[in-house]
Write an enzyme that holds these catalytic residues in place. Structure first.
Site, PDB file in Angstrom:
ATOM      1  N   ILE A  88      60.339   5.100  85.501  1.00 61.71           N
ATOM      2  CA  ILE A  88      59.092   5.445  84.801  1.00 61.71           C
ATOM      3  C   ILE A  88      58.866   4.419  83.693  1.00 61.71           C
ATOM      4  CG2 ILE A  88      57.808   7.194  83.504  1.00 61.71           C
ATOM      5  CD1 ILE A  88      59.523   9.353  84.731  1.00 61.71           C
ATOM      6  N   THR A  89      57.747   3.706  83.762  1.00 62.17           N
ATOM      7  CA  THR A  89      57.460   2.754  82.687  1.00 62.17           C
ATOM      8  C   THR A  89      56.860   3.506  81.501  1.00 62.17           C
ATOM      9  OG1 THR A  89      55.179   2.217  83.362  1.00 62.17           O
ATOM     10  CG2 THR A  89      56.955   0.963  84.416  1.00 62.17           C
ATOM     11  N   GLY A  94      54.930  10.270  74.843  1.00 61.89           N
ATOM     12  CA  GLY A  94      53.818  10.871  75.561  1.00 61.89           C
ATOM     13  C   GLY A  94      54.129  11.359  76.962  1.00 61.89           C
ATOM     14  N   TYR A 271      40.277  -1.007  78.118  1.00 60.55           N
ATOM     15  CA  TYR A 271      41.205   0.045  78.565  1.00 60.55           C
ATOM     16  C   TYR A 271      40.655   0.764  79.796  1.00 60.55           C
ATOM     17  CZ  TYR A 271      43.567   4.569  78.769  1.00 60.55           C
ATOM     18  OH  TYR A 271      44.228   5.694  79.218  1.00 60.55           O
TER      19      TYR A 271
HETATM   20  P1  NDP Z   1      51.655   6.833  74.773  1.00 58.05           P
HETATM   21  O1  NDP Z   1      51.166   5.791  73.844  1.00 58.05           O
HETATM   22  O2  NDP Z   1      52.334   8.027  74.226  1.00 58.05           O
HETATM   23  O3  NDP Z   1      52.614   6.191  75.862  1.00 58.05           O
HETATM   24  C1  NDP Z   1      52.430   4.897  76.323  1.00 58.05           C
HETATM   25  C2  NDP Z   1      53.761   4.292  76.660  1.00 58.05           C
HETATM   26  O4  NDP Z   1      53.541   2.955  77.127  1.00 58.05           O
HETATM   27  C3  NDP Z   1      54.704   4.193  75.472  1.00 58.05           C
HETATM   28  O5  NDP Z   1      55.986   4.511  75.905  1.00 58.05           O
HETATM   29  C4  NDP Z   1      54.624   2.723  75.112  1.00 58.05           C
HETATM   30  O6  NDP Z   1      55.794   2.221  74.512  1.00 58.05           O
HETATM   31  C5  NDP Z   1      54.461   2.133  76.486  1.00 58.05           C
HETATM   32  N1  NDP Z   1      54.032   0.737  76.434  1.00 58.05           N
HETATM   33  C6  NDP Z   1      52.958   0.219  75.804  1.00 58.05           C
HETATM   34  N2  NDP Z   1      52.948  -1.110  75.953  1.00 58.05           N
HETATM   35  C7  NDP Z   1      54.024  -1.444  76.687  1.00 58.05           C
HETATM   36  C8  NDP Z   1      54.564  -2.661  77.148  1.00 58.05           C
HETATM   37  N3  NDP Z   1      54.007  -3.825  76.851  1.00 58.05           N
HETATM   38  N4  NDP Z   1      55.690  -2.626  77.894  1.00 58.05           N
HETATM   39  C9  NDP Z   1      56.287  -1.460  78.166  1.00 58.05           C
HETATM   40  N5  NDP Z   1      55.841  -0.285  77.744  1.00 58.05           N
HETATM   41  C10 NDP Z   1      54.718  -0.269  77.012  1.00 58.05           C
HETATM   42  O7  NDP Z   1      50.363   7.272  75.646  1.00 58.05           O
HETATM   43  P2  NDP Z   1      50.200   8.331  76.836  1.00 58.05           P
HETATM   44  O8  NDP Z   1      51.466   9.016  77.106  1.00 58.05           O
HETATM   45  O9  NDP Z   1      48.996   9.107  76.535  1.00 58.05           O
HETATM   46  O10 NDP Z   1      49.844   7.366  78.045  1.00 58.05           O
HETATM   47  C11 NDP Z   1      50.576   7.324  79.238  1.00 58.05           C
HETATM   48  C12 NDP Z   1      49.656   7.092  80.403  1.00 58.05           C
HETATM   49  O11 NDP Z   1      48.749   8.181  80.531  1.00 58.05           O
HETATM   50  C13 NDP Z   1      48.783   5.856  80.298  1.00 58.05           C
HETATM   51  O12 NDP Z   1      48.739   5.214  81.540  1.00 58.05           O
HETATM   52  C14 NDP Z   1      47.421   6.407  79.951  1.00 58.05           C
HETATM   53  O13 NDP Z   1      46.398   5.544  80.391  1.00 58.05           O
HETATM   54  C15 NDP Z   1      47.459   7.692  80.730  1.00 58.05           C
HETATM   55  N6  NDP Z   1      46.495   8.705  80.335  1.00 58.05           N
HETATM   56  C16 NDP Z   1      46.556   9.286  79.109  1.00 58.05           C
HETATM   57  C17 NDP Z   1      45.659  10.266  78.761  1.00 58.05           C
HETATM   58  C18 NDP Z   1      45.673  10.928  77.433  1.00 58.05           C
HETATM   59  O14 NDP Z   1      44.796  11.745  77.205  1.00 58.05           O
HETATM   60  N7  NDP Z   1      46.618  10.608  76.550  1.00 58.05           N
HETATM   61  C19 NDP Z   1      44.644  10.719  79.703  1.00 58.05           C
HETATM   62  C20 NDP Z   1      44.678  10.025  80.969  1.00 58.05           C
HETATM   63  C21 NDP Z   1      45.594   9.082  81.264  1.00 58.05           C
HETATM   64  P3  NDP Z   1      56.116   2.428  72.929  1.00 58.05           P
HETATM   65  O15 NDP Z   1      56.669   3.802  72.821  1.00 58.05           O
HETATM   66  O16 NDP Z   1      57.133   1.365  72.686  1.00 58.05           O
HETATM   67  O17 NDP Z   1      54.837   2.236  72.209  1.00 58.05           O
HETATM   68 MG1  PMR Z   2      36.239  12.022  75.903  1.00 59.86          MG
HETATM   69  C1  PMR Z   2      34.534  17.046  79.834  1.00 59.86           C
HETATM   70  C2  PMR Z   2      34.546  16.235  78.933  1.00 59.86           C
HETATM   71  C3  PMR Z   2      35.493  15.217  78.487  1.00 59.86           C
HETATM   72  C4  PMR Z   2      36.784  14.940  78.872  1.00 59.86           C
HETATM   73  C5  PMR Z   2      37.630  15.632  79.903  1.00 59.86           C
HETATM   74  C6  PMR Z   2      37.213  13.809  78.108  1.00 59.86           C
HETATM   75  C7  PMR Z   2      38.460  13.184  78.231  1.00 59.86           C
HETATM   76  N1  PMR Z   2      36.196  13.455  77.254  1.00 59.86           N
HETATM   77  C8  PMR Z   2      35.125  14.312  77.475  1.00 59.86           C
HETATM   78  C9  PMR Z   2      33.891  14.284  76.836  1.00 59.86           C
HETATM   79  C10 PMR Z   2      33.553  13.496  75.751  1.00 59.86           C
HETATM   80  N2  PMR Z   2      34.371  12.577  75.168  1.00 59.86           N
HETATM   81  C11 PMR Z   2      32.294  13.536  75.038  1.00 59.86           C
HETATM   82  C12 PMR Z   2      31.144  14.447  75.375  1.00 59.86           C
HETATM   83  C13 PMR Z   2      32.392  12.601  74.043  1.00 59.86           C
HETATM   84  C14 PMR Z   2      31.334  12.242  73.026  1.00 59.86           C
HETATM   85  C15 PMR Z   2      31.478  13.033  71.838  1.00 59.86           C
HETATM   86  C16 PMR Z   2      33.700  12.018  74.114  1.00 59.86           C
HETATM   87  C17 PMR Z   2      34.159  11.049  73.260  1.00 59.86           C
HETATM   88  C18 PMR Z   2      35.376  10.386  73.435  1.00 59.86           C
HETATM   89  C19 PMR Z   2      35.893   9.289  72.655  1.00 59.86           C
HETATM   90  C20 PMR Z   2      35.285   8.631  71.493  1.00 59.86           C
HETATM   91  N3  PMR Z   2      36.303  10.691  74.432  1.00 59.86           N
HETATM   92  C21 PMR Z   2      37.306   9.824  74.314  1.00 59.86           C
HETATM   93  C22 PMR Z   2      37.094   8.959  73.262  1.00 59.86           C
HETATM   94  C23 PMR Z   2      38.205   8.076  73.202  1.00 59.86           C
HETATM   95  O1  PMR Z   2      38.408   7.162  72.412  1.00 59.86           O
HETATM   96  C24 PMR Z   2      39.093   8.379  74.365  1.00 59.86           C
HETATM   97  C25 PMR Z   2      38.984   7.234  75.310  1.00 59.86           C
HETATM   98  O2  PMR Z   2      37.959   6.946  75.839  1.00 59.86           O
HETATM   99  O3  PMR Z   2      40.067   6.544  75.574  1.00 59.86           O
HETATM  100  C26 PMR Z   2      39.852   5.509  76.509  1.00 59.86           C
HETATM  101  C27 PMR Z   2      38.503   9.599  74.994  1.00 59.86           C
HETATM  102  C28 PMR Z   2      38.910  10.425  76.045  1.00 59.86           C
HETATM  103  N4  PMR Z   2      38.154  11.457  76.528  1.00 59.86           N
HETATM  104  C29 PMR Z   2      38.840  12.096  77.509  1.00 59.86           C
HETATM  105  C30 PMR Z   2      40.095  11.434  77.684  1.00 59.86           C
HETATM  106  C31 PMR Z   2      41.141  11.827  78.669  1.00 59.86           C
HETATM  107  C32 PMR Z   2      40.121  10.422  76.775  1.00 59.86           C
HETATM  108  C33 PMR Z   2      41.290   9.519  76.539  1.00 59.86           C
HETATM  109  C34 PMR Z   2      42.152   8.836  77.262  1.00 59.86           C
HETATM  110  C35 PMR Z   2      42.110   8.245  78.618  1.00 59.86           C
HETATM  111  O4  PMR Z   2      41.170   8.204  79.340  1.00 59.86           O
HETATM  112  O5  PMR Z   2      43.121   7.832  78.989  1.00 59.86           O
END
Ligand code: NDP
Ligand code: PMR
Ligand code: LMG
Length: 395
Positions: A88-89, A94, A271
């Protein structure tokens, strides 16, 4: 033992476009990553220790005296009495950490935590009470292709089998005004989230082929925000890879754009674009390697609103985002729940279908979700594959 592999060098070279100089970015106080270009020299005792762990930990030699961790019929119909081995990378925090814990505590999996910060990963595993025999931390900095190659070499020398690979690590730089770059000069979000994983997964395909495990899976974590067929995917800036002209130009921000579509730098868009790449890559793997018996999948685990992913966002966002997701969108999910979902995609026999983007509904039941038009564009996936191959030196 494996701490011998650690140095106190920072892991990422950040080349600022403004000053054209090289700024060293420390990833943590105890950053234990290796700088790009410097090869890790692992001592013979490092590998000896690893092998001991592998055999004692029943990865390769599950003895009759130990309760068999898994007892599954292999593809050839014989019984396999060993744990699965999953890489797992980004398992130092998280989602990756929660999935590592979830899998490790089943007793059926040995988790290789592939992390850029060795000590952080060790401490995280310890603080969650993960038993030492269930995991191994190995150094991997996805922002350096040298480090990716070095990781593959280290993993091979460990002689552990590869049964599952989870490409989970990611960076999100929503407030960056200027791009920063990986060791090879690719914009950092796409370089780390997509290109580093692309090389890693391609190199490890050979290792998968040697595994006799009944469940072989390559999982690349995707997200809803890369899918413009959803409300979340329509919050600006929207993902859009265009015709990949910036990627083809090397994403270096000097001779060409730092963005895949050739546009102005935007960290949030970079991203989301990288997540589209992740989901396209999974499907292209499926098209090219389906016959290997490996199952390729992606997933959106839910909105894990409190992870380190948002560490670079403004403080107000970090305060408001969790309640917004909990009470308004209802998309919120805890790290533990999300970790269990990812663990399910690794190990649940009912989630073995290849080429699927998994999501969960409000009752936490998994379902095959629809990707956006761009994230399911087969022609774009092929082009992305070919351009990425060139950038990482595979073609
Ligand atoms: P975290 O920041 O908690 O975890 C990210 C991990 O990636 C950390 O372990 C970090 O290491 C590692 N990482 C970053 N850069 C590097 C690198 N150069 N080499 C090796 N490892 C690296 O975020 P999340 O757990 O939220 O994210 C995990 C995954 O989930 C991502 O792919 C994200 O896109 C996805 N995701 C997250 C969502 C969310 O709502 N949080 C929603 C949808 C998808 P370190 O601890 O050293 O910083
Ligand atoms: Mg979002 C059903 C609505 C929904 C969900 C499931 C997400 C997930 N978001 C939703 C809605 C909205 N977001 C709406 C209506 C807004 C405007 C207010 C909003 C805003 C917002 C911001 C500014 N949302 C965000 C951001 C971020 O900076 C996050 C992002 O885009 O990261 C790339 C984020 C996210 N919204 C999510 C999820 C899962 C993220 C974060 C991470 C990701 O995609 O990995
Ligand atoms: C950019 O801003 C940033 O500039 C960039 O740096 C990066 O962060 C990027 O995506 C990441 O975002 C985006 C900006 C766009 O968003 C914001 O600035 C808002 C942030 C808000 C985050 C949390 C808000 C919390 C709100 C308060 C809640 C408090 C909770 C307490 C609980 C109380 C309980 C009562 O934002 C916008 O531009 C807003 C408009 C976005 C709308 C998206 C519309 C998509 C349209 C799709 C069509 C579907 C229409 C259906 C309509 C449904 C309506 C809900």
């Amino acid at each position: 033992m494996a701490l011998q592999a650690a140095t106190l060098f920072p892991s990422t070279r950040c080349i600022s476009k403004e000053n054209k100089g090289i700024a060293i970015k420390e990833t943590s106080l105890f950053g234990s990553a290796l700088p790009a270009g410097i090869k890790a020299e692992f001592s013979p005792s490092f590998y000896k220790e690893l092998r001991k762990k592998v055999s004692n930990g029943a990865i390769r030699a599950q003895t009759a005296a130990t309760a068999p961790a898994v007892n599954l019929a292999s593809s050839e119909g014989k019984k396999t009495l060993r744990k699965g081995c999953v890489i797992i990378t980004g398992a130092s925090s998280g989602l990756g950490l929660a999935a590592a814990k979830s899998l490790a505590e089943t007793g059926k999996w040995h988790v290789i935590m592939a992390c850029r910060n060795f000590l952080k990963a060790e401490q995280a595993a310890k603080s969650l009470g993960m038993a030492k025999e269930n995991y191994t931390v190995m150094h991997l900095d996805l922002a350096s292709l040298d480090s990716v190659r070095q990781f593959v070499e280290t993993f091979r020398r460990s002689e552990m089998p590869l049964d599952s690979l989870v490409c989970n690590a990611a960076v999100y730089l929503p407030t960056a005004k200027e791009p920063t770059f990986t060791a090879e000069g690719f914009e950092l979000s796409v370089g780390t989230n997509h290109l580093g994983h692309f090389l890693l997964a391609r190199l490890l395909l050979d290792d998968f082929k040697k595994s006799d495990f009944p469940l072989k899976r390559l999982i690349i974590v995707g997200s809803i925000t890369g899918n413009t067929n959803t409300l979340a995917g329509n919050v600006p800036p929207k993902a859009n890879l265009g015709d990949l002209r910036g990627l083809a130009g090397g994403l270096n921000g000097v001779g060409s754009s730092s963005m895949i579509d050739g546009g102005e730098f935007d960290g949030a868009k970079a991203y989301k674009d990288s997540k589209v790449c992740n989901m396209l890559t999974m499907q292209e793997f499926h098209r090219r390697y389906e016959e290997t018996g490996i199952s390729f999948a992606s997933l959106y685990p839910g909105c894990i609103a409190e992870t380190g992913l948002f560490r670079n966002h403004i403080p107000l966002f970090r305060i408001l985002f969790p309640p917004f997701q909990k009470y308004i969108t209802k998309g919120y999910v805890s790290e533990k729940e999300a970790g269990d979902r990812l663990a399910q995609v690794v190990s649940d026999p009912s989630l073995s279908k290849s080429g699927v983007y998994w999501s969960w509904n409000s009752t936490s039941a998994s379902f095959e979700n629809q990707l956006s038009k761009e994230a399911s564009d087969a022609e774009k996936a092929r082009k992305l594959w070919e351009v990425s191959e060139k950038l990482v030196g595979l073609a």
